[in-house]
Scaffold this motif. Sequence first.
Motif, short mmCIF file in Angstrom:
data_model
loop_
_atom_site.label_atom_id
_atom_site.label_comp_id
_atom_site.label_asym_id
_atom_site.label_seq_id
_atom_site.Cartn_x
_atom_site.Cartn_y
_atom_site.Cartn_z
N ASN A 160 62.99 70.38 41.83
CA ASN A 160 62.47 70.03 43.15
C ASN A 160 62.86 71.15 44.12
N THR A 161 62.62 70.94 45.39
CA THR A 161 62.86 72.01 46.37
C THR A 161 64.33 72.40 46.49
N GLY A 212 54.41 71.15 50.07
CA GLY A 212 54.72 70.34 48.90
C GLY A 212 54.23 68.92 49.06
N PRO A 213 54.47 68.04 48.05
CA PRO A 213 55.29 68.29 46.86
C PRO A 213 54.66 69.32 45.93
N LYS A 216 55.77 70.64 39.18
CA LYS A 216 56.95 71.15 38.49
C LYS A 216 56.60 72.01 37.28
#
Length: 512
Positions: A160-161, A212-213, A216
């Motif tokens: 994730n970020t 975002g999101p 991935k």
Amino acid sequence: MSDPTREALVQLRKTLDLLALQQPVSTETKLEKAPVTEKPVKSKNYFEECSQEYIEFTYKNPTIYHVVQYFSKKLDEAGFTYVSEKSTWSDVKSGKYYTIRNGTNLSAFILGKEWKYESGVGAIGSHIDALCVKLKPVSQKDDVEGWQLLGVAPYGGTLNTYWFDRDLGVGGRVLVKDESTGKIESRLINSSPHPIAKIPSLAVHFGEPAIGPFDKEDQAVPVIGYASSDSQEDEEEENDTEDESRSPLYGKHPIGLLRYIGSLAKVKVSQIIQLDLDLFDVQKGTLGGLKNEFLFAPRLDDRLCSFSAIQSLIDFANEGPIPSNAFNVVTLYDNEEVGSLSRQGAKGGLLESVVQRVVNNLHGCDAAALRTTFANSIILSADVNHMFNPNFKSVYLEHHRPKPNVGVTLSLDSNLHMSTDVVGTAIAEELARLNDDKVQYFQIKNNSRSGGTIGPSIASQTGARTIDLGIAQLSMHSIRAATGSKDIGLAIKFMKGFFTNWRSVYDSFGDL
């Protein structure tokens, strides 16, 4: 005593005969009938020393394989004897021992000479896996206009970020073939302090695509290099050799990465058989705050409680002769972040196996004796929980807002994501009182979702009273988190007091 998952320890113990000679000598003495209050910490710098030792530990041991190796060496130095799960344990009668499963699951225990199964077990269970990024079985990806990318997978909700724009190193286990004997060996590698990858964020100037999101699979891909099309040096570096092509991993991973791994493992690429590697934050932890009130570091969840539990067991063992009717255990598990359903996870039963083997050795193969043992036992499920974040006061339940540098926090949940019941709460409070400790409380609000621990699994598998508690931390599941600079020392102190007093305290509760 060859074990491919523990090559560093093989060098420490030349033969099984030498291992037998290292059996600790124990002078037994009865446990005091009355609770024994924990002695004051010896050094005025005790808490800072605990935190600094932890910072060094987590920096030098970034992967679970390194952590188990580190704890193994500490246990060796403290006089514990390694016993393999593959042996019969017929000689395990009393003393200090530990065993390892898969190189990622460890159980250490202290056993008194006159222990009876009716005395039960005082155990602490924690998990040593941490959020990370895993190298895929085939990590080779096509270059994008010269940018070299690496195929990775999230472990426990990463990519994730929080993982963007971090300096990521590589480390873990490498299986290699010895060229002279043909045997497969395990070697651990760690690129720290050198980062080999970064997941670049998109600048906010690009507007909505930067918000975002993010996907991935396609937008959270580590960059590991750049090779311009007209660079003769880069082209020559990428030329494969016939020797390298003999590795079964040839073509599955970037050849430059394989060469780098080989250099860390001190082997040729052709010797590399298989990999279990993580990407992780290489930045070292530090004390912070105006008065060093905090500890900032990666991988706090849950190396914090694991480190504290092992140190408390060693401290208890070093304080004096082993009490004659003591049986104290620390078991550290893998795979809690992904459900614990593995042979090395909490549902794999290492704690139960250790206790059953001891019961069988001393009292025969009696299923009723094993059940009686667990019925008389207390297990602390030690896992980090949520420290109060002052920027989000409204999301915390009133009176359940743990603060730094106070003491361990009891984890409570009416929907049984945690195993602590009312009797367990009272026991923890009494243990704290006897040891001059404080306990805090955390329960999630009704409009939030709770996380989980190994506690409910262990409680249901053993039938033992299980109490969920641990060290509170800020920024849980971030790549870098924080706790109080005194909290590790406070946890070690509480856990050592648990080993000292748990039996007498539990006796005072009768059949509850």
